[in-house]
Design a protein around this motif. Structure first.
Motif, PDB file in Angstrom:
ATOM      1  N   SER A  39       0.440  -1.096   0.049  1.00 53.33           N
ATOM      2  CA  SER A  39       0.012  -0.118  -0.113  1.00 53.33           C
ATOM      3  C   SER A  39       0.988   1.155  -0.328  1.00 53.33           C
ATOM      4  O   SER A  39       2.025   1.286  -0.057  1.00 53.33           O
ATOM      5  CB  SER A  39      -0.947   0.022   1.187  1.00 53.33           C
ATOM      6  OG  SER A  39      -0.764  -0.045   2.733  1.00 53.33           O
TER       7      SER A  39
ATOM      8  N   THR B  93      -7.591   5.130  -5.294  1.00 48.90           N
ATOM      9  CA  THR B  93      -7.357   4.680  -4.032  1.00 48.90           C
ATOM     10  C   THR B  93      -6.140   5.798  -3.552  1.00 48.90           C
ATOM     11  O   THR B  93      -5.578   6.679  -4.208  1.00 48.90           O
ATOM     12  CB  THR B  93      -6.664   3.322  -3.788  1.00 48.90           C
ATOM     13  OG1 THR B  93      -6.100   3.130  -2.306  1.00 48.90           O
ATOM     14  CG2 THR B  93      -5.676   3.897  -5.043  1.00 48.90           C
TER      15      THR B  93
ATOM     16  N   ALA C 212     -10.132   3.672  -0.157  1.00 52.41           N
ATOM     17  CA  ALA C 212     -10.316   2.861  -1.099  1.00 52.41           C
ATOM     18  C   ALA C 212     -11.655   3.074  -2.111  1.00 52.41           C
ATOM     19  O   ALA C 212     -12.273   3.036  -0.594  1.00 52.41           O
ATOM     20  CB  ALA C 212     -10.184   2.107  -1.212  1.00 52.41           C
TER      21      ALA C 212
ATOM     22  N   THR D 223      -5.568   4.824   5.238  1.00 51.81           N
ATOM     23  CA  THR D 223      -5.860   4.457   3.112  1.00 51.81           C
ATOM     24  C   THR D 223      -7.025   4.280   3.066  1.00 51.81           C
ATOM     25  O   THR D 223      -7.541   3.816   3.651  1.00 51.81           O
ATOM     26  CB  THR D 223      -5.315   2.643   2.692  1.00 51.81           C
ATOM     27  OG1 THR D 223      -3.622   2.603   3.034  1.00 51.81           O
ATOM     28  CG2 THR D 223      -4.770   2.446   1.346  1.00 51.81           C
TER      29      THR D 223
ATOM     30  N   SER E 194      -5.922  -2.760  -0.071  1.00 53.57           N
ATOM     31  CA  SER E 194      -6.967  -2.053  -0.257  1.00 53.57           C
ATOM     32  C   SER E 194      -7.895  -3.192  -0.747  1.00 53.57           C
ATOM     33  O   SER E 194      -9.615  -3.759  -0.892  1.00 53.57           O
ATOM     34  CB  SER E 194      -7.409  -0.812  -1.316  1.00 53.57           C
ATOM     35  OG  SER E 194      -6.148   0.467  -0.704  1.00 53.57           O
TER      36      SER E 194
ATOM     37  N   ASP F  31      -9.495   2.281   5.890  1.00 53.88           N
ATOM     38  CA  ASP F  31      -8.197   1.441   6.572  1.00 53.88           C
ATOM     39  C   ASP F  31      -7.098   2.224   7.715  1.00 53.88           C
ATOM     40  O   ASP F  31      -5.975   3.212   7.105  1.00 53.88           O
ATOM     41  CB  ASP F  31      -6.885   0.192   5.751  1.00 53.88           C
ATOM     42  CG  ASP F  31      -6.565  -0.544   6.826  1.00 53.88           C
ATOM     43  OD1 ASP F  31      -6.366  -0.392   7.979  1.00 53.88           O
ATOM     44  OD2 ASP F  31      -5.678  -1.382   6.565  1.00 53.88           O
TER      45      ASP F  31
ATOM     46  N   THR G 207      -3.663   7.348   0.004  1.00 57.86           N
ATOM     47  CA  THR G 207      -3.695   7.533   2.059  1.00 57.86           C
ATOM     48  C   THR G 207      -2.789   8.620   2.046  1.00 57.86           C
ATOM     49  O   THR G 207      -2.136   9.375   0.598  1.00 57.86           O
ATOM     50  CB  THR G 207      -1.414   6.625   1.176  1.00 57.86           C
ATOM     51  OG1 THR G 207      -2.117   5.557   0.555  1.00 57.86           O
ATOM     52  CG2 THR G 207      -1.028   5.922   2.568  1.00 57.86           C
TER      53      THR G 207
END
Length: 422
Positions: free
Chosen positions: A80, A227, A217, A215, A187, A208, A229
């Motif tokens: 990720s 996606t 998604a 993260t 993800s 997440d 981060t």
């Protein structure tokens, strides 16, 4: 238990490295072993110290090995980070069989055709995910095997990443004495495990929240569409506690895990604890309300940033709402804080497997779920680790035993690219 039915996932996070062993039976899997170790050498989800990361991986793997009594030689590794990118692609091939029946070979060829895209030299293809297949103009097909047709097309999402973090991740795992079977986008794995079919179809956001990063998604029309981060997570809550209580970070982390509450209305004034102040040996007493007054604003900020990032990606009112996972969401009160800040339906996803019923394990279990599902789709038998035997790490520097033969993929291409540096 057949040794060919063992698969292992490796989730390398900012605070924890987790190795999860799954036993595959009739296309499904059960968790039979879990290893966890404190993560060193990772900052905000990125590797900053190779040797420390290698030691953390070894510790987690050894922990898992001791639980099950086998030696792990191959792992599926989660990846990720903010370097991950998604790109739509289209592939077209002619069906090769004389009877025009579409087989697995045709699917593999059309996926390869979709993978041929122009990429900057510093990026690499991690995975190709089919959104739908088209047979002679007929759209919406999820599995065309066995159908009759002349022309096979695929609408796919190409998952790409920067070569440097990919190379560093592979290097750490291989220096730990393990073979990387494949990289799995966290993800994608977590989404397949945590989201229902309707949520992915109608539109939902999987969030997440780890220790060093969060993260995001976005799923829509059944597939991963975006996606991102953001570099903020549970570590920031710990740092706030350390500053607010004037104590050491290690003690702040323990206080957070034991007494933390991110919704002040749920905190109890009669729950008290003591911490040693920095610069003295004097202990001072606080209660859970004092702690919640520090935690709640930071958690609200995290969810505000999540909401802003989802809007920046171009999504506003998704019917499926937000699905939360990651170690940080285990804290009491997180769900109420999220519902207040996101103004949408929110739920926390927890893996439904014995031994890993914690949001922090969603990513690692999701990797196994993704692997089993992909092999089931190909009609292949999942290959496993080496023979069952007592753990002997003294042989770790020797070449790990080989599993099933697979075609040269991402890992092999990366090795070729960086062969001059290794």
């Amino acid at each position: 238990m057949s040794n060919n039915d063992i698969i292992v996932s490796l989730d390398i996070g900012t605070s924890k490295v987790r190795a999860i062993i799954g036993e595959v039976t009739n296309g499904t899997f059960n968790i039979i072993g879990v290893g966890s170790a404190n993560s060193e050498g990772i900052r905000k989800g990125a590797i900053v110290d190779i040797d420390q990361t290698v030691q953390s991986i070894k510790s987690a793997v050894e922990h898992a090995e001791q639980m099950v009594g086998i030696q792990i030689s191959e792992v599926y590794v989660g990846i990720s980070g903010n370097h991950i990118g998604l790109q739509s692609s289209h592939g077209v091939v002619a069906v090769q069989n004389e009877d025009r029946e579409i087989g697995q070979e045709d699917i593999e060829r059309v996926i390869k055709a979709a993978e041929v895209i122009a990429l900057p030299p510093e990026r690499e293809v991690i995975d190709v995910v089919a959104k739908q297949y088209i047979v002679d103009g007929l759209e919406g097909i999820q599995d065309p095997r066995g159908m009759i047709g002349v022309r096979l097309e695929v609408e796919a999402t190409i998952i790409t990443g920067a070569k440097t973090p990919i190379h560093n991740l592979l290097r750490c795992v291989e220096k730990s004495g393990l073979k990387v079977k494949d990289l799995v986008l966290m993800s994608l794995g977590a989404g397949g495990l945590a989201l229902s079919k309707d949520e992915k179809s109608m539109g939902a956001v999987l969030v997440d929240i780890g220790a060093g990063s969060t993260t995001i998604a976005v799923y829509q029309e059944g597939s991963l569409t975006a996606t991102s981060t953001i570099p903020i997570g549970g570590e920031f809550v710990t740092n706030d506690i350390a500053y607010g209580l004037r104590t050491l970070t290690d003690q702040a982390e323990k206080v957070k895990l034991k007494y933390g509450c991110s919704w002040i209305d749920d905190a109890a004034s009669d729950v008290t604890f003591k911490v040693v102040r920095i610069g003295s040996n004097v202990e001072k007493e606080f209660n859970q309300e004092d702690l919640a007054a520090i935690i709640e604003p930071r958690v609200q900020e995290i969810f505000h940033l999540i909401s802003q990032e989802v809007k920046r990606l171009g999504y506003t009112d998704l019917p499926g709402g937000y699905i939360l996972t990651g170690g940080t969401v285990s804290m009491p009160g997180v769900l109420k804080a999220a519902q207040s800040e996101l103004s949408s339906s929110v739920r926390i996803a927890v893996p439904d497997y014995i031994g890993v019923r914690d949001p922090g394990f969603t990513g690692g279990v999701g990797i196994l779920h993704n692997v089993v599902r992909s092999f089931r789709g190909r009609g292949n038998v999942v290959s496993g680790n080496s023979n069952k035997k007592p753990v002997n790490r003294s042989k770790q520097n020797s070449a790990p035993s080989q599993g099933a033969v697979r075609k040269p993929g991402l890992v092999d291409r990366i090795k070729d690219i960086f062969s001059d540096f290794i």
